[in-house]
Every structure is written in C-alpha cells, then in structure tokens.
Design a protein around this motif. Structure first.
Motif, PDB file in Angstrom:
ATOM      1  N   MET A   1       0.839  -1.195   0.000  1.00 19.57           N
ATOM      2  CA  MET A   1       0.000   0.000   0.000  1.00 19.57           C
ATOM      3  C   MET A   1       0.867   1.235   0.000  1.00 19.57           C
ATOM      4  N   ALA A   2       0.441   2.254  -0.704  1.00 13.23           N
ATOM      5  CA  ALA A   2       1.199   3.497  -0.761  1.00 13.23           C
ATOM      6  C   ALA A   2       1.299   4.128   0.611  1.00 13.23           C
ATOM      7  N   ARG A   3       2.373   4.810   0.849  1.00 15.12           N
ATOM      8  CA  ARG A   3       2.612   5.497   2.117  1.00 15.12           C
ATOM      9  C   ARG A   3       1.451   6.414   2.443  1.00 15.12           C
ATOM     10  N   SER A   4       0.914   6.322   3.658  1.00 11.10           N
ATOM     11  CA  SER A   4      -0.218   7.152   4.045  1.00 11.10           C
ATOM     12  C   SER A   4       0.219   8.584   4.259  1.00 11.10           C
ATOM     13  N   ARG A   5      -0.747   9.479   4.185  1.00 11.36           N
ATOM     14  CA  ARG A   5      -0.474  10.888   4.413  1.00 11.36           C
ATOM     15  C   ARG A   5      -0.170  11.131   5.870  1.00 11.36           C
TER      16      ARG A   5
ATOM     17  N   ARG B   1      -7.756   2.752   0.487  1.00 11.33           N
ATOM     18  CA  ARG B   1      -7.132   2.625   1.794  1.00 11.33           C
ATOM     19  C   ARG B   1      -8.138   2.223   2.865  1.00 11.33           C
ATOM     20  N   THR B   2      -7.700   1.353   3.775  1.00 11.57           N
ATOM     21  CA  THR B   2      -8.469   1.003   4.960  1.00 11.57           C
ATOM     22  C   THR B   2      -7.529   1.006   6.163  1.00 11.57           C
ATOM     23  N   GLY B   3      -8.114   1.064   7.350  1.00 11.68           N
ATOM     24  CA  GLY B   3      -7.300   0.899   8.541  1.00 11.68           C
ATOM     25  C   GLY B   3      -6.828   2.181   9.171  1.00 11.68           C
ATOM     26  N   ALA B   4      -5.625   2.118   9.752  1.00  9.03           N
ATOM     27  CA  ALA B   4      -5.149   3.163  10.652  1.00  9.03           C
ATOM     28  C   ALA B   4      -4.254   4.170   9.949  1.00  9.03           C
ATOM     29  N   GLY B   5      -3.779   5.135  10.759  1.00  6.82           N
ATOM     30  CA  GLY B   5      -2.827   6.114  10.275  1.00  6.82           C
ATOM     31  C   GLY B   5      -3.441   7.459   9.976  1.00  6.82           C
ATOM     32  N   GLY B   6      -2.560   8.465   9.890  1.00 10.33           N
ATOM     33  CA  GLY B   6      -2.995   9.815   9.563  1.00 10.33           C
ATOM     34  C   GLY B   6      -3.091   9.995   8.064  1.00 10.33           C
ATOM     35  N   PRO B   7      -3.579  11.129   7.626  1.00  9.90           N
ATOM     36  CA  PRO B   7      -3.933  12.277   8.448  1.00  9.90           C
ATOM     37  C   PRO B   7      -5.343  12.142   9.006  1.00  9.90           C
ATOM     38  N   GLY B   8      -5.736  13.135   9.805  1.00 13.91           N
ATOM     39  CA  GLY B   8      -7.100  13.166  10.285  1.00 13.91           C
ATOM     40  C   GLY B   8      -7.340  12.245  11.461  1.00 13.91           C
ATOM     41  N   ILE B   9      -8.484  11.578  11.443  1.00 20.60           N
ATOM     42  CA  ILE B   9      -8.922  10.768  12.571  1.00 20.60           C
ATOM     43  C   ILE B   9      -8.406   9.352  12.381  1.00 20.60           C
ATOM     44  N   ASP B  10      -7.524   8.925  13.243  1.00 20.41           N
ATOM     45  CA  ASP B  10      -6.831   7.647  13.098  1.00 20.41           C
ATOM     46  C   ASP B  10      -7.822   6.482  13.108  1.00 20.41           C
ATOM     47  N   GLY B  11      -7.565   5.521  12.223  1.00 16.29           N
ATOM     48  CA  GLY B  11      -8.338   4.291  12.203  1.00 16.29           C
ATOM     49  C   GLY B  11      -9.697   4.392  11.547  1.00 16.29           C
ATOM     50  N   THR B  12      -9.910   5.408  10.692  1.00 17.07           N
ATOM     51  CA  THR B  12     -11.252   5.616  10.133  1.00 17.07           C
ATOM     52  C   THR B  12     -11.303   5.514   8.608  1.00 17.07           C
TER      53      THR B  12
ATOM     54  N   TYR C   1      -5.841  10.661  -4.094  1.00 15.83           N
ATOM     55  CA  TYR C   1      -6.964  11.516  -3.699  1.00 15.83           C
ATOM     56  C   TYR C   1      -7.358  11.097  -2.283  1.00 15.83           C
ATOM     57  N   ASN C   2      -7.679  12.065  -1.425  1.00 23.97           N
ATOM     58  CA  ASN C   2      -8.328  11.677  -0.178  1.00 23.97           C
ATOM     59  C   ASN C   2      -9.191  12.806   0.361  1.00 23.97           C
ATOM     60  N   GLU C   3     -10.107  12.417   1.259  1.00 24.76           N
ATOM     61  CA  GLU C   3     -10.978  13.374   1.951  1.00 24.76           C
ATOM     62  C   GLU C   3     -11.002  12.976   3.419  1.00 24.76           C
ATOM     63  N   TRP C   4     -10.696  13.941   4.288  1.00 24.23           N
ATOM     64  CA  TRP C   4     -10.515  13.612   5.696  1.00 24.23           C
ATOM     65  C   TRP C   4     -10.793  14.836   6.563  1.00 24.23           C
ATOM     66  N   PHE C   5     -10.907  14.590   7.878  1.00 20.06           N
ATOM     67  CA  PHE C   5     -11.181  15.654   8.833  1.00 20.06           C
ATOM     68  C   PHE C   5      -9.903  16.032   9.576  1.00 20.06           C
ATOM     69  N   ILE C   6      -9.601  17.329   9.614  1.00 21.94           N
ATOM     70  CA  ILE C   6      -8.431  17.805  10.360  1.00 21.94           C
ATOM     71  C   ILE C   6      -8.589  17.463  11.837  1.00 21.94           C
TER      72      ILE C   6
END
Length: 313
Positions: A1-5, A68-79, A256-261
C-alpha cells in the motif's frame, strides 16, 4: 500500500502567507512539449476516466488503484473506510467520488483515500478535473474537512532528504489550521519530521470559495513546480525561502483523499461530505500547457478510451 499521508494538525504546520518562490533552480529532464493536442502522447502517459462500476471492479484494481483502509494519519486515526469510495454519475459524467462523514466522535467517523500503488510519477504534467464542495450532502455544516489531490513518496525516516510531496490542492471549505473561512492550500514539500512536527515546505493560500468543478494542473520541470487552476497560474514553487528545494527528488504515488483535520467544528448529528474527480492525466517528462493537457484528455475520450498507461515505455 502506498505510504499514508501524515498528520498535520497545528496552525504552525500550514498557516503560511500566499508565498511564491524564487531563486533556487535544479536540473530537470522534463522537456517543454509543443502545443500539439491533436492526439495523446503514444508513450509515457497515464490517463483514467474513472469509468468503473465499483471499488471492487477488477478493472479498477487491475489498473493499479487501491482503496485505503485501517489506521494512520492524516485526520482521525483508524477511520479509513473502503465503502466511502464509489463511482456515480456526477453532473452527467462518470466520476470517482470520495465521502467523509462524522457524528463528532472518532468511532462515528469515516474517511476515504484512493491511490495509485507504485511510486512512478515524477517530472512532467499532472492534471485532474475535480469538484470541490462547500457544504455537506447531508447533516449540519461546519466540520473541518479537507478535500485533496496530491503526489507523495514515503518518508523513510525524519528529515529524509529525498522525500517528495506535491499538494496540488488541499481545500478546506470550513477553514482549519488557523483559517476561519474557505481556503485552498497549494503546497510543495522538501521534508519533515513526525514528532514533534516540523517541516520544510512552501505553501500558497487561496482564501475564497472553490466550490464546483475546476481543472487542476501541476507542471514539474526545470526546477519549478507550477500550479494552474482553470488555466491560470496559481503558484510557482522552487524553494521554501530558506534554501531548501521543494522540487521533487524521487518518484511518487498519485492520490486523492478526503478527511477531517479534527472534530472540533462538529455541531451535532451526522454530517457527510463528498468530493469528485471526473478524470486524471499525467504526461511523463512533458511540460504541457493546461490547454494542451485538457486537449489530450479530450482526445482520449473522443476515441472512447477510458484508461491508458504507457508510463513505463
């Protein structure tokens, strides 16, 4: 999997004036292409019209996309949630759509990310037709949501010198990171450390609504990263103002991603936000004008081509 943000939550991390860079230039191999939009380049290009039935469509995964699934940033971890990625018809066009939703709690939050898995995007021209939204599709407004298109390489360790990231757009319709209104951050990175967060980058802030469809273009050539929105130059980045180049130094993934700060802006109930992408295009080692990049895309579509990948040739 590509490196998470990475997670960037402090105002100091991104509250930068509308800067433009100058001075430092690095050698680049990208060539300036003649404006010949009659047909797409036969070699060294990537195009996707996002003409898929679902995230489990074998053509989607076969074209090296993953959700992407699972944990890691950015935003709310694990969502990070696979079901938040769909391919509806948006304003008459089959599109990639990402959804982020929250009820104000971490357990009631979902975010979305789609990525090209291989680090093979480097110098050249990037383009996408992207729909920003200022309001949720359901629920109360006000959440600190981030709508993004970017390229990124892994950070192998803090201050890793070849780390590369280009945030072609990070749109915050409700503000965040010290901003109180709609703002689009265009940011080019040198490197950073995770904890405590610190990094070298330059950012241009466009403080007005970007709601609706826009064509985003980034041209990486000759030591400059030039960003265009709807054909107009929005930023020209070379260094961070302190001598650290922000020109990419290694191949990256496309994302592409969409997330909450964070969840501080939530005001009750469940709120859901969406972002959409009509198409994406990359011309390897070619510095194209926005008009030529769009014309290349139109040539693919006129020919009935929904996907092309000749990057490795």
């Amino acid at each position: 999997m590509a490196r998470s943000r990475k997670l960037r939550v402090t105002a100091a991390a991104v509250v930068l004036a509308a800067l433009t860079a100058g001075g430092l230039s690095t050698t680049a191999s990208a060539r300036t292409a003649p404006d010949n939009p009659r047909k797409p380049a036969a070699c060294g290009a990537f195009f996707d019209d996002f003409n898929y039935t679902s995230r489990t469509d074998p053509n989607f995964t076969g074209h090296d996309w993953s959700v992407r699934t699972g944990a890691g940033g950015p935003g709310i971890d694990g969502t990070w949630t696979a079901g938040n990625v769909t391919f509806p018809v948006v304003d008459g066009q089959k599109s990639l759509q990402l959804r982020a939703a929250t009820n104000g709690t971490a357990s009631g939050t979902t975010q979305a990310q789609v990525q090209q898995n291989q680090e093979r995007f480097f110098e050249g021209t990037y383009a996408t037709r992207f729909k920003f939204s200022d309001r949720p599709v359901s629920g109360n407004d006000g959440d600190l949501v981030n709508q993004t298109f970017y390229t990124i390489s892994p950070l192998d360790y803090d201050w890793e010198p070849t780390y590369s990231e280009l945030d072609v757009s990070e749109y915050l319709p409700n503000g965040g990171w010290g901003e109180t209104g709609p703002v689009d951050f265009i940011t080019s990175w040198n490197t950073y450390q995770e904890d405590p967060f610190d990094g070298w980058r330059i950012s241009t802030a466009r403080r007005f609504s970007h709601a609706g469809w826009h064509t985003l273009v980034a041209v990486v050539a000759g030591g400059h990263v030039k960003y265009y929105i709807d054909g107009a130059l929005a930023a020209d980045h070379t260094d961070d103002g302190a001598g650290h180049t922000v020109y990419p130094r290694r191949p990256m993934t496309l994302n592409y991603n969409e997330w909450f700060i964070d969840l501080t802006g939530h005001s009750g109930g469940t709120s859901a936000y969406v972002q959409s992408a009509d198409w994406v295009y990359y011309a390897k080692n070619e510095a194209l004008s926005p008009a030529t990049a769009t014309a290349r895309v139109n040539a693919y579509r006129s020919a009935g081509t929904t996907h092309a990948d000749t990057i490795s040739c």
